[in-house]
Motif scaffolding. Structure first.
Motif, PDB file in Angstrom:
ATOM      1  N   THR A 171       0.814  -1.145  -0.066  1.00 27.31           N
ATOM      2  CA  THR A 171       0.083   0.074  -0.118  1.00 27.31           C
ATOM      3  C   THR A 171       0.883   1.181  -0.062  1.00 27.31           C
ATOM      4  O   THR A 171       0.663   2.361  -0.615  1.00 27.31           O
ATOM      5  N   ARG A 172       2.148   1.179   0.713  1.00 20.52           N
ATOM      6  CA  ARG A 172       2.915   2.664   0.794  1.00 20.52           C
ATOM      7  C   ARG A 172       3.482   2.503  -0.297  1.00 20.52           C
ATOM      8  O   ARG A 172       3.556   3.801  -0.908  1.00 20.52           O
ATOM      9  N   ASP A 212      -4.462  -3.797   6.850  1.00 24.29           N
ATOM     10  CA  ASP A 212      -3.892  -2.681   5.695  1.00 24.29           C
ATOM     11  C   ASP A 212      -5.099  -2.090   4.997  1.00 24.29           C
ATOM     12  O   ASP A 212      -4.658  -0.915   4.713  1.00 24.29           O
ATOM     13  N   SER A 266       4.674  -0.781   5.872  1.00 24.55           N
ATOM     14  CA  SER A 266       4.597  -0.559   4.580  1.00 24.55           C
ATOM     15  C   SER A 266       3.144  -0.794   3.906  1.00 24.55           C
ATOM     16  O   SER A 266       2.746  -0.696   2.977  1.00 24.55           O
ATOM     17  N   ASP A 267       2.252  -0.014   4.933  1.00 19.84           N
ATOM     18  CA  ASP A 267       0.882   0.042   4.780  1.00 19.84           C
ATOM     19  C   ASP A 267       0.749   1.677   4.604  1.00 19.84           C
ATOM     20  O   ASP A 267       1.664   2.288   4.632  1.00 19.84           O
ATOM     21  N   MET A 268      -0.624   2.005   4.616  1.00 24.70           N
ATOM     22  CA  MET A 268      -0.710   3.462   4.595  1.00 24.70           C
ATOM     23  C   MET A 268      -0.457   4.269   5.965  1.00 24.70           C
ATOM     24  O   MET A 268      -0.453   3.637   6.822  1.00 24.70           O
ATOM     25  N   PRO A 269       0.321   5.272   5.833  1.00 23.11           N
ATOM     26  CA  PRO A 269       0.679   5.835   7.072  1.00 23.11           C
ATOM     27  C   PRO A 269      -0.533   6.214   8.131  1.00 23.11           C
ATOM     28  O   PRO A 269      -1.515   6.408   7.570  1.00 23.11           O
ATOM     29  N   ALA A 270      -0.052   6.124   9.455  1.00 25.84           N
ATOM     30  CA  ALA A 270      -1.264   6.149  10.438  1.00 25.84           C
ATOM     31  C   ALA A 270      -2.078   7.339  10.352  1.00 25.84           C
ATOM     32  O   ALA A 270      -3.336   7.396  10.600  1.00 25.84           O
ATOM     33  N   LEU A 274      -2.927   9.013   7.723  1.00 28.67           N
ATOM     34  CA  LEU A 274      -3.826   8.997   6.664  1.00 28.67           C
ATOM     35  C   LEU A 274      -4.993   7.913   7.020  1.00 28.67           C
ATOM     36  O   LEU A 274      -6.304   8.289   6.518  1.00 28.67           O
TER      37      LEU A 274
END
Lengths: 209, 209
Positions: free
Chosen positions: A47-48, B72, B90-94, B96
């Protein structure tokens, strides 16, 4: 809400086709060559990473005033402020994508049959992608959509319908008279040496159909 | 906003561990056994398949009043009305994820170091997962987090911190006195013959630490 939407030349990216440093230059070349709408499509990124690439791509498309559509991921589209999202039949149902994206954003849907097209339209799709017209190397297990079916889809819904699948300037003649609003291409721009000229020629070929 | 949040026994699912027909029964067994929060974690499903499984899982967890967290995918969490989302590095920043989910939903973050923990807290995390304490079979390339680091993370932030990574009732003794709010487990519930009893025993073992 019917949107002002120009789908004449719809470029779908695929970062796996090119070395990393070439990706953004190809996007910019497509913008310069006259792409009217661009979709970022990534299947294997975190996702990032998807967000990073989407942000970098959006910086370019926004400069050219070209809407950026994110494939599949409503969360990525919302997080980076993209103009829209595109959902296929194994992605989020269109009515939920519409609900999450809001009325002002673009929601596109892949529809291979008239029933799928009608459902997508009723669920709030702004445009449809319909195909594959020809076999394509960027999807596995491609199912071919006959041009007759494409014509039926165009007649069935009052929104723009684009043809997709293995299209290039030398084979789009089969789409003449089909009533489509535009063509979607990946390889014909992504995999060529001069993507700007390729975009310009593709658009011209479609407009002269 | 500090939430009422019981992370004592945090069960993370993995549908690849069991035959398809066994997945929902394991979820229900964990609910009966006393899991206090459940996370659905899928890495290889299409968005629509992820949503289908999330909806079916949510029907069970909601019946037991247990919050369901989606790993995720903020879009999936929003679309199915889950209670929260969990994002890794590696997912969306917290920040956001928090913005898209809203203030009322739960946002959890994986933080392996004090700087990551502080950043997650400042970005609106409701709880942290910290590890891996032991090697685990459900992640590739596990990096071990020393218990001393876990203790430093607990001291650094005023939100619940859970330990994760290869934990079971016979090895959690190393967490004694660490100040953690709870434990996260996958295999210790997902891969056992009697997940209800396993859940009950794990919870008891943690409460007796």
């Amino acid at each position: 809400m019917r949107k002002n939407l120009d789908t004449t030349l719809y470029f779908i990216t695929d970062s796996t086709c090119v070395p990393e440093e070439r990706f953004l230059p190809v996007v910019e070349a497509a913008c310069k060559g006259g792409a009217t709408i661009i979709q970022l499509r990534e299947k294997d990124k975190s996702t990032r990473e998807y967000m990073r690439l989407a942000t970098a791509t959006h910086e370019i498309t926004a400069r050219y005033g070209i809407p950026l559509i994110i494939d599949d991921r409503v969360d990525v589209a919302l997080a980076i402020g993209a103009e829209g999202v595109h959902v296929g039949q194994s992605d989020m149902p269109a009515h939920l994508a519409r609900k999450l994206m809001g009325e002002d954003k673009i929601v596109g849907v892949t529809a291979k049959t008239v029933p799928q097209a009608l459902e997508a339209y009723e669920q709030g799709a702004d445009y449809l992608g319909c195909g594959a017209i020809y076999p394509t190397t960027t999807h596995v297990n491609t199912v071919i959509t006959p041009v007759e079916t494409l014509k039926d889809v165009v007649k069935a819904v009052p929104i723009p319908v684009n043809a997709i699948g293995g299209l290039n300037k030398d084979n789009i003649f089969v789409l003449k008279g089909s009533g489509i609003a535009g063509i979607c291409v990946v390889s014909a721009i992504m995999k060529v040496a001069d993507p700007e000229t390729a975009t310009r020629e593709l658009k011209q070929a479609f407009l002269e159909l």
